[in-house]
Design an enzyme around this catalytic site. Structure first.
Site, mmCIF file in Angstrom:
data_model
loop_
_atom_site.group_PDB
_atom_site.id
_atom_site.type_symbol
_atom_site.label_atom_id
_atom_site.label_comp_id
_atom_site.label_asym_id
_atom_site.label_seq_id
_atom_site.Cartn_x
_atom_site.Cartn_y
_atom_site.Cartn_z
ATOM 1 N N ASP A 278 0.833 -1.209 0.000
ATOM 2 C CA ASP A 278 0.000 0.000 0.000
ATOM 3 C C ASP A 278 0.869 1.261 0.000
ATOM 4 O O ASP A 278 2.070 1.216 0.258
ATOM 5 C CB ASP A 278 -0.884 -0.025 1.253
ATOM 6 C CG ASP A 278 -2.224 0.654 1.035
ATOM 7 O OD1 ASP A 278 -2.315 1.525 0.145
ATOM 8 O OD2 ASP A 278 -3.166 0.331 1.769
ATOM 9 N N ASP B 136 -10.701 2.303 -2.959
ATOM 10 C CA ASP B 136 -11.193 2.097 -1.594
ATOM 11 C C ASP B 136 -12.710 2.202 -1.549
ATOM 12 O O ASP B 136 -13.318 1.976 -0.509
ATOM 13 C CB ASP B 136 -10.581 3.137 -0.648
ATOM 14 C CG ASP B 136 -9.219 2.697 -0.138
ATOM 15 O OD1 ASP B 136 -8.874 1.508 -0.311
ATOM 16 O OD2 ASP B 136 -8.495 3.534 0.428
HETATM 17 C C1 GLA Z 1 -5.655 1.878 2.162
HETATM 18 C C2 GLA Z 1 -6.112 0.663 1.369
HETATM 19 C C3 GLA Z 1 -7.171 -0.068 2.129
HETATM 20 C C4 GLA Z 1 -6.634 -0.496 3.467
HETATM 21 C C5 GLA Z 1 -6.127 0.716 4.231
HETATM 22 C C6 GLA Z 1 -5.409 0.302 5.491
HETATM 23 O O1 GLA Z 1 -6.644 2.838 2.248
HETATM 24 O O2 GLA Z 1 -6.548 1.027 0.101
HETATM 25 O O3 GLA Z 1 -7.623 -1.188 1.395
HETATM 26 O O4 GLA Z 1 -5.600 -1.428 3.266
HETATM 27 O O5 GLA Z 1 -5.222 1.481 3.448
HETATM 28 O O6 GLA Z 1 -4.911 1.382 6.189
#
Ligand code: GLA
Length: 733
Positions: A480, A550
């Protein structure tokens, strides 16, 4: 067979694929002129379209003498620099040691080699000697000694041509590159539109089509990542081009950092496109002997509209860019605990979800953010890549073994490029983050960017992550990146090299990801950047899938996944069924609808499976069985966007057809139910018109021609957001 030819007499280079062709010519005074890119025109050289005229206010190079019809300002050029009389946007810009910035590129030589060139430390399409050929055209700026190699990769079967540029300082002075675009492409007088994919966090890659106006239009990222705001992919097309008809050209930049795409429509309605690393904060010093390579641009041409263009790009990325073995082999269906628990979990909560996952037929459990350091919220812990045993009592090896013993694989989330100020790593190495001496930092999600351009920082981070991975059977990694890059300044570089930091950051990221995939060749790897903030072709070289957004709301995903599909294969789209009301929008949609939308990608779940009703469990078991039967279509089939969700507020439908045209899957969502309803017809594409197809659901038989020309009616539904699914199989005589 030679797909690249050079006619010694006319000095024309021709690059041919099955359906497309690209030509350039060494013109007067050794200039390299661009002649043509479009449909394959056979053995005609398109040398006759350039008509020399005396143009006011367009200067002539010294060698042209009294010939006022020869001007770089007007001629279509293959790759140009500032200072030679061409006032349009140019591919490159530099500064010499004496402060001057003129660069005058003239043709020097060429080389044709079997196979596809590669780029040092950067992702690029690969191709064997049977699949691809490379053309290297060398231009030079005689005074400074700078050589500019224009690299072309030709994939005849794939209808793809790639471009990149390699700069070599063969002179005696320092040259500072200030603009080094990967592609420059000129079109003669032509009325075109451009399509780009803009957005924001949780609403990425929304399609926008605009007519090109006179002057320069551009889109870009200066955020260090390719960004949620703009995607490094663009389509140029004729004004009349549609999904099924018309000329269009796709340009995908294989790069994951700052980029800029500029398109200029000039005084004669000529169009020039340049695309590459953003010139902002870019100044790369080349000492004598130094080499700089740009990222690669993938170019595709279709005369059958956007649908065909997407099919070409999808196939090219799947076969000649994504290296993972998972590109065509079945991917484990996973559950990710993020939306189920956020930071609030212990090992028992995780095991409960895993037990439910196994019971439902899933293959993998993924532990998301919060398992390491002191990470009970997103304010702390980044950089401390060791397991938090207060949360996971008994440690990670024990948890993973318990999960493996259930018959599930195990995956883990990491965010290697970041540091929290509240972390042991920061307390030990406060100088490891980007920070401009004397200035305050820009925080985002309360975290800072690590200076991964420093090797010791990369080594430390990767070694600590590898230690965790080696301690347990980790078979999947989600990488990420939850903020844009800012405070760009590296302690390890002198002032005159600070303009290299953004690009060095991307090279460092690629180095880290390369180490990961080399060390764990069987790993299933998913990239992510707050959802889809780094959904680019560069990332696909390392990971076969990217978390698309997200935003897991099925209805908003229809638009996000629609836009994404123009430039990227749906098999790369991380897509999960989540809970309702949806955590991002509060919207409630039927579980079956969420399943249909998530199945147009790499399928998974993002909700607490331990809290489902029996009815939902039965439905999920069926979804998983169905997806396993269809997955090969998602991975290798031709994808068709049957409905544009930006224009049609009533329903959205897509179709996948197997390469042999024998299997057809049509899915969609009917957004609104109607009182006294109208009947909506869906026209299929890509079928064998003369073949017969049986609909699995009803047993009814149709000709391919009927399905494509007469269409099929959508069912009349009661209630909003209803799913639509039908399958057809060709009946072989
Ligand atoms: C990002 C990712 C999510 C999750 C969060 C965790 O927003 O896209 O899927 O993994 O971080 O903090």
């Amino acid at each position: 067979m030679n797909y690249i030819t050079f006619n010694e007499k006319t000095k024309v280079f021709t690059l041919a694929t099955q359906k497309s062709m690209y030509q350039m010519q060494v013109g007067a005074h050794n200039t390299l002129l661009h002649l043509y890119y479009g449909a394959n025109v056979g053995d005609t050289e398109i040398t006759y379209r350039i008509i020399p005229l005396d143009r006011g206010y367009s200067g002539n190079p010294e060698e042209a003498g009294k010939d006022r019809t020869f001007s770089m300002d007007v001629l279509p050029q293959e790759y140009s620099g500032y200072g030679n009389g061409d006032y349009r946007i140019n591919g490159m810009e530099l500064q010499h040691e004496d402060g001057s910035d003129t660069v005058d590129l003239r043709y020097e030589s060429y080389d044709i080699v079997p196979g596809k060139y590669s780029l040092q430390g950067m992702p690029a399409m690969f191709g064997s000697e049977e699949e691809a050929q490379t053309l290297d055209v060398t231009l030079s700026d005689r005074l400074s000694g700078l050589k500019v190699h224009l690299l072309y990769g030709v994939f005849p079967e794939k209808d793809i041509i790639t471009r990149a540029v390699r700069f070599e300082n063969r002179g005696t002075g320092v040259v500072t590159l200030k603009r080094a675009m990967s592609v420059q492409l000129d079109y003669l007088n032509r009325h075109m539109d451009f399509m780009h994919f803009f957005g924001r966090h949780t609403m990425e890659r929304l399609m926008e089509r605009l007519p090109l106006h006179h002057g320069i239009q551009s889109f870009e990222s200066k955020r260090g990542n390719s960004s949620h705001q703009h995607n490094p992919f663009v389509i140029l097309c004729d004004r009349s081009t549609s999904e099924v008809l018309g000329d269009c050209f796709g340009f995908g930049l294989i790069y994951s950092g700052n980029f800029r795409c500029e398109i200029e429509r000039d005084q004669y309605n000529q169009t020039r496109l340049v695309m590459g690393i953003h010139p902002y904060h870019f100044a790369f010093r080349l000492e004598p002997g130094d080499v700089f390579e740009t990222p690669e641009v993938v170019m595709a041409y279709s005369r059958k509209g956007f649908g065909k263009l997407s099919n070409i790009l999808h196939d090219a990325y799947r076969t000649n860019l994504i290296r993972s073995k998972y590109v065509t082999s079945p991917r484990p269906i996973l559950v990710n605990n993020w939306e189920a628990t956020y930071f609030d979990f212990n090992e028992q909560k995780l095991l409960d979800i895993a037990v439910a996952a196994k019971d439902l037929g899933l293959d993998m459990f993924v532990l998301d953010d919060g398992w390491f350091g002191k990470r009970d919220s997103d304010n702390s812990g980044l950089g401390d890549w060791y397991v938090n045993t207060d949360k996971i009592r008994g440690g990670l090896p024990k948890l993973v073994k318990q999960i493996n013993d259930m018959g599930l694989k195990f995956g883990l989330w990491v965010e290697p490029e970041m540091i929290s100020e509240d972390s042991d790593l920061y307390r030990e190495h406060p100088d490891w983050c980007f920070r401009i001496p004397g200035r305050g930092v820009v925080r985002s999600r309360n975290q800072l960017n690590l200076d991964i351009t420093r090797k010791e920082v990369r080594d430390h981070i990767m070694d600590s992550i590898f230690k965790v991975m080696d301690s347990a059977n980790v078979e999947y990694i989600k990488w990420d990146m939850n903020r844009s890059v800012a405070n760009v300044y590296s302690n390890a570089l002198p002032p005159e090299r600070q303009g290299e930091v953004f690009h060095r950051y991307v090279l460092a990221l690629y180095d880290m990801q390369e180490r990961l995939v080399q060390r764990y060749p069987d790993l299933l790897f998913e990239n992510c950047c707050g959802g889809g903030g780094r959904f680019d072709a560069g990332m696909l070289y390392y990971s076969p899938q990217i978390w698309c957004s997200d935003n897991t709301d099925a209805i908003e995903r229809l638009m996000i996944q629609y836009g994404t599909s123009f430039g990227y294969p749906i098999s790369a789209v991380g897509s999960h069924v989540s809970a309702c009301p949806n955590h991002q929008t509060g919207r409630t949609t039927p579980l079956a609808t969420r399943g249909v939308v998530a199945s147009a990608g790499t399928f998974g779940f993002e909700l607490n499976l331990a809290e489902l009703t029996e009815r939902d469990k039965t439905m999920i078991r069926q979804m998983i069985r169905d997806y396993k039967k269809e997955e090969h279509l998602v991975q290798t089939g031709d994808y068709f966007r049957l409905v544009d969700p930006f224009r049609n507020q009533e329903y959205v439908v897509w179709e996948i057809v197997s390469k042999d045209q024998a299997e057809v899957l049509v899915k969609g969502v009917i957004l609104r139910s109607e009182c006294n309803p109208r009947i909506h017809l869906i026209y299929l594409r890509g079928l064998d018109a003369r073949a017969k197809y049986r609909e699995q659901e009803t047993g009814r038989v149709y000709t391919g021609a009927a399905l494509m020309n007469a269409g099929i009616p959508l069912p009349v539904v009661s209630g909003d957001y209803q799913p639509f699914v039908c399958h057809f199989n060709r009946i072989d005589d």
